[in-house]
Scaffold this active site. Structure first.
Site, PDB file in Angstrom:
ATOM      1  N   ASP A 184      23.559  58.148  39.800  1.00 23.98           N
ATOM      2  CA  ASP A 184      24.747  58.948  40.083  1.00 23.98           C
ATOM      3  C   ASP A 184      25.892  57.987  40.413  1.00 23.98           C
ATOM      4  O   ASP A 184      25.706  56.776  40.499  1.00 23.98           O
ATOM      5  CB  ASP A 184      24.478  59.968  41.209  1.00 23.98           C
ATOM      6  CG  ASP A 184      25.480  61.130  41.158  1.00 23.98           C
ATOM      7  OD1 ASP A 184      26.517  61.001  40.462  1.00 23.98           O
ATOM      8  OD2 ASP A 184      25.245  62.159  41.806  1.00 23.98           O
TER       9      ASP A 184
HETATM   10  C1  NOJ Z   1      28.817  62.762  41.139  1.00 19.14           C
HETATM   11  C2  NOJ Z   1      27.968  63.989  40.961  1.00 19.14           C
HETATM   12  O1  NOJ Z   1      26.972  64.058  41.957  1.00 19.14           O
HETATM   13  C3  NOJ Z   1      27.322  64.055  39.590  1.00 19.14           C
HETATM   14  O2  NOJ Z   1      26.657  65.280  39.476  1.00 19.14           O
HETATM   15  C4  NOJ Z   1      28.350  63.855  38.530  1.00 19.14           C
HETATM   16  O3  NOJ Z   1      27.772  64.042  37.255  1.00 19.14           O
HETATM   17  C5  NOJ Z   1      28.950  62.481  38.701  1.00 19.14           C
HETATM   18  N1  NOJ Z   1      29.616  62.438  39.979  1.00 19.14           N
HETATM   19  C6  NOJ Z   1      29.925  62.106  37.600  1.00 19.14           C
HETATM   20  O4  NOJ Z   1      31.109  62.770  37.735  1.00 19.14           O
END
Ligand code: NOJ
Length: 729
Positions: free
Chosen positions: A268
């Site tokens: 993530d």
């Molecule tokens: C953080 C989020 O937790 C995740 O779900 C997302 O895909 C990413 N950011 C990218 O934006």
């Protein structure tokens, strides 16, 4: 040329030509130079990113917008770098790209897998038309805590429903052929247990045991892996002391090992950096080593792999086999997407122009929106309203809000592009007058900043009260701002924010004939409304076509059929509250106080999981349960439409394994079917329960099916069921 064998051979040929730096480059993902969806990356990194692109040291980019821009970056990677390996472009296409459907929690309320798959296909079509290849969806995190803002992005509290919805969404995104121009790769997230943060506070500690992990958290992930999801994203949270991104048992042993997942795992946003913050690695170099060895194949924006992995391989801290395995997985997906055959295949400005907001997409979004609405109360059939109904008042700032219905995950979409409730209603009837009743939200609506709620200014009340006095029926549109749920939007209260409850009661004092239209991204606690108001409609955040769908339901052109995918509590103190809880050693008794309860509130929810009304009524009768071959059980039930209009009903099947080596919940959903019934019509609905539904994971993570007594329950929601006993041999 994209047969499996060919692809494997092409991957190997490519791998043999790659230097170590190029291999690690494939494991590196950058956000676009001016877009972020998380805490800011380091200043001055745009130049570095550009250099790395032409050096072949970037495998993927996220947050790049539009065909022209994607084309430019792809050209740099393909034409300037030594091997010309195309980039894969990812984006958070969560419930649509430009044309938005309902937020995922709302979609799940439809229990309509065909519509959900179709909604994901629409999202994929628009995403592919703007040059994207990969979405960070579906989120298949189960959550029982409405305080957690991200419940809006999942399918609710139940692992069985969550698995079915997850699979439908993966099929919708990926289709049969990833190289087609209406499909993109999906990404199941967040592995694992991100939906169980303590006290519902975003990014907080997760500490849960084997039983919950295996029986609640893992099943939707397992289901989408079996359905062929191409990527998985790990999670920000620490799980039982180990950050998910650093967790080898989760990623290597389980996901890639026992489950045989052959796609790749992306971290993530900067979650490799957070391994350090969690106190699990001393510095970024150590974090890079731990994450790579644990099976995190691609680093999203942490700069950990690009800066530290090469030295780690040279020193032997990370075996080259780990890198090769990651690169194989990543590059294979690029072949499957057809990017090696034509890296610009998704870069067609004409297609971008014609596919965005395509009429078919708007129609699908409307269909999904109407199916997602849940009727919570309808005393004396106040709904549906008649078109001839005179003097309808519409009150509430959210009634004219054209952005909040788009929800919180709408970075690809355009602000102000939703049909508002008022617009939808005016398309039906001119007998409508509107009063705002005061601002609910004030100040900035930037998604990186906190939403400010009006807590003091009541100057708008008078106009609303006057209008209510002059009206026959009042439609009040209340709830949450689009940015009050979603990532980083945890709440400690589940009431109507700001002065909305006060406004509601002030209007009620002069005209109790109120239809409450709720617009929100999570279950709310609305006991006063349930006790006093005649009609309540849960509309969540329904996307681009929101107002039209709500008007269709209010005026009865669509008979509501949605069912809650999450329990609605009476108050926040009951949370986490969920239907598939365990028994306690002290269930309800009357004699004294020594049983599991609250002294100031009932144990029961306001609205149970699976709950939702219709403009008609359904009767259940003649539940029959019989054993069939292979330790399976055949369950059948008669469901009849007793009203005078046709409607759809979600027939729900629950089981309880009465005595087991690991105690089982009071009820577990194990089947459902949505049936349409004409007035007076009866249908027999049949379910087959196999060992797959009858078994469970024990505390060693082994799947077991134990003989003995089961209760089989079928009904219109998780509370109101007919039940029968069955003994499994
Ligand atoms: C953080 C989020 O937790 C995740 O779900 C997302 O895909 C990413 N950011 C990218 O934006």
């Amino acid at each position: 040329m994209n047969t499996e064998q060919n692809t494997a051979a092409r991957v190997e040929t490519l791998l043999q030509q790659m230097t170590l730096a190029e291999k690690i480059g494939q494991m590196n993902q950058y956000s676009d130079f001016w877009e972020v969806t998380g805490p800011n990356s380091q200043a001055g990194d745009a130049e570095m990113k550009l250099d790395h692109l032409v050096q072949g040291r970037v495998g993927s980019m996220l947050n790049v917008r539009g065909v022209e821009h994607i084309y430019k970056l792809q050209k740099l990677a393909v034409e300037e770098s030594r091997l010309g390996i195309p980039l894969i472009f990812g984006f958070d296409v969560i419930h649509g790209h430009k044309t938005l459907g309902p937020i995922p929690l709302a979609e799940a309320a439809s229990w309509d897998l065909v519509a959900i798959e179709q909604a994901a296909r629409v999202a994929a079509t628009e995403a592919a038309a703007v040059g994207l290849n990969w979405t960070f969806a579906p989120m298949v995190d189960i959550s029982r805590d409405a305080r957690w803002g991200r419940v809006m992005e999942g399918a609710g509290e139940d692992p069985y429903l969550g698995a079915q919805v997850g699979v439908a969404r993966v099929k919708g995104f990926q289709g049969e052929d990833l190289a087609a121009n209406n499909t993109i790769a999906a990404c199941a997230k967040h592995f694992a247990a991100y939906g169980f943060p303590e006290a519902g506070r975003e990014y907080n500690t997760v500490d849960i045991g084997t039983s919950t992990l295996y029986n609640v958290v893992f099943p939707p992930f397992r289901a989408v892996v079996d359905a062929g999801v191409r990527t998985v994203m790990n999670a920000f949270n620490i799980l039982n002391g180990v950050p998910a991104t650093a967790n080898s048992q989760l990623q290597r042993d389980l996901l890639k090992g026992a489950w045989g997942f052959d796609g790749f795992i992306v971290s993530d946003w900067r979650s490799v950096v957070e391994i350090v913050t969690h106190g699990f690695a001393a510095d970024l170099q150590e974090a890079a080593i731990i994450a790579a060895n644990a099976g995190s194949d691609m680093d999203m924006e942490s700069y950990a792999y690009i800066h530290h992995l090469e030295a780690a391989v040279v020193s032997g801290a990370v075996p080259i086999a780990v890198v090769d395995d990651a690169v194989r997985r990543i590059v294979r997906l690029k072949f499957e997407l057809g990017l090696f055959d034509d890296p610009y295949r998704y870069c067609d400005v004409e297609r971008e122009r014609t596919m965005i907001y395509h009429p078919d997409h708007l129609a699908a979004a409307l269909d999904m929106a109407r199916k997602s609405i849940v009727l919570l109360k309808n005393q004396d059939n106040l709904l549906p309203l008649s078109r001839k109904q005179e003097k309808i008042a519409v009150i509430g700032a959210l009634a004219v809000d054209k952005t909040s219905p788009l929800g919180s995950w709408r970075i690809g979409s355009d602000d102000e592009s939703a049909v508002s409730v008022l617009e939808g209603l005016l398309a039906y009837s001119q007998n409508i007058r509107y009063a705002q009743g005061g601002d609910v939200f004030v100040g900035t609506t930037d998604f990186r900043e906190e939403i400010t709620v009006n807590e003091t200014d009541r100057s708008g009340f008078a106009e609303a009260i006057k209008l209510a006095q002059e009206s026959a029926v009042v439609v009040m549109v209340l709830g949450e701002h689009g940015f009050q749920s979603g990532e980083a939007r945890s709440r400690t209260q589940l009431d109507l924010p700001g002065l909305q409850q006060e406004l509601l009661e002030a209007v009620y004092a002069v005209n109790p004939n109120i239809v409450l239209v709720l617009m929100n991204g999570r279950p709310l606690a609305i006991p006063w409304a349930d006790e006093h108001l005649p009609a309540i409609l849960e509309t969540w955040q329904l996307g681009t076509q929101s107002g039209h769908a709500i008007a269709e339901v209010l005026f009865g052109d669509y008979n509501p059929s949605g069912k809650l995918p999450m329990t609605f509590p009476r108050n926040v103190g009951q949370v986490p509250i969920y239907y598939n809880h365990f028994r306690t050693g002290r269930p309800a008794v009357a004699e004294d106080v020594f049983w599991s309860h609250y002294i100031d509130e009932a144990n029961t929810p306001l609205y149970p999981f699976g709950y939702g009304l219709s403009y008609t009524t359904f009767a259940y009768a003649n539940l029959s349960v019989e054993g069939i071959a292979g330790r399976s059980i055949k369950v059948s039930i008669e469901v009849a439409n007793q009203g005078n209009r046709s409607g759809e009903e979600v027939v729900q099947l629950y089981i309880c394994d009465q005595v087991a080596t690991v105690a089982r919940p009071v009820k577990e959903l194990k089947g459902f079917e949505k049936v349409e019934l004409a007035p007076g019509e009866m249908k027999v609905v049949v379910f087959i329960l196999t060992e797959k539904e009858l078994g469970f994971f024990n505390n060693e993570g082994m799947f077991v099916v134990e003989p003995g007594a089961f209760t089989i329950m079928v009904g219109t929601n998780s509370r109101d069921v007919l039940s029968a006993d069955y003994r499994l041999a």
